[in-house]
Motif scaffolding. Sequence first.
Motif, PDB file in Angstrom:
ATOM      1  N   LYS A  41      37.027  33.787  36.712  1.00 41.85           N
ATOM      2  CA  LYS A  41      38.052  32.987  37.377  1.00 41.85           C
ATOM      3  C   LYS A  41      38.007  31.509  37.009  1.00 41.85           C
ATOM      4  O   LYS A  41      38.916  30.756  37.369  1.00 41.85           O
ATOM      5  CB  LYS A  41      37.917  33.127  38.901  1.00 41.85           C
ATOM      6  N   SER A 109      39.848  26.452  37.504  1.00 47.65           N
ATOM      7  CA  SER A 109      39.921  27.834  37.981  1.00 47.65           C
ATOM      8  C   SER A 109      41.366  28.297  38.087  1.00 47.65           C
ATOM      9  O   SER A 109      42.288  27.494  38.213  1.00 47.65           O
ATOM     10  CB  SER A 109      39.240  27.961  39.351  1.00 47.65           C
ATOM     11  N   ARG A 111      44.064  30.884  40.164  1.00 48.46           N
ATOM     12  CA  ARG A 111      44.250  31.553  41.455  1.00 48.46           C
ATOM     13  C   ARG A 111      45.623  32.211  41.466  1.00 48.46           C
ATOM     14  O   ARG A 111      46.638  31.539  41.288  1.00 48.46           O
ATOM     15  CB  ARG A 111      44.139  30.533  42.595  1.00 48.46           C
TER      16      ARG A 111
END
Length: 240
Positions: A41, A109, A111
Amino acid sequence: MEVKLGFGAVPKPQYVFVKKDNDYCWYMLSENDQKIPIHDKALTGVINGIEINKQVDTAFGGVVKIDLYILADKPYIVRSGKDSYFSKSLLLSLDALTSEQLRNPLTISVRPGDSNVVFCNIYDPVTYRSVGVSWDGHNEIDWQALGQKVSLKINRIQNLNQEPIQISANTTASEIHAILIAQSDTYLAQLNWTPEQGREYLQHKYGKRSRLQLTDREILDFIDYLKLQLTQSSPTHTNS
């Protein structure tokens, strides 16, 4: 980054593409253009550049992308659609970071959101704290101007001989353009270019005789060219 001697892969940056697909949000391409999903991630490294108006030719025609350059275990280029939520959340986060924070390793990251949406979050890998950003009024944000501010801040940091420019949320487009002109003045002086040399290059490259006539994207491109000339003219790049 350790340099491995002997045979190995060609030392070129690894492109990373952003797209929500099943259980991953970004991927790489193999040598035969097959998708290689990235299930991790986050990517941690030092941001060392950004292009906010990268023109890319695809099977569907020309598109505009944002390329984020990150130095980690190898150089990476994270490519995302200019108008994607990933790119917009990336710009908001980068704008919120100070010049000092941008000099240190950061964690980028992904999401997943609704439908095919992917958001970006940036973390401090030491404190584990994320950069807080607000989407309030995002429909009224001038994303082109924000991208220019972020690009100027990040790319200026790479010139270690100068202090990074401090740009606030109240900096106007005309003030940004003036800053870009001043930055190009510095490089032109270091290269000992005459005014006529500058005018000849601008006329040949952009069909314009003055930097005041250049768009922000054109003058950023001009600055990148001048920086390249400085690098190539440095003692470390001359033959003995």
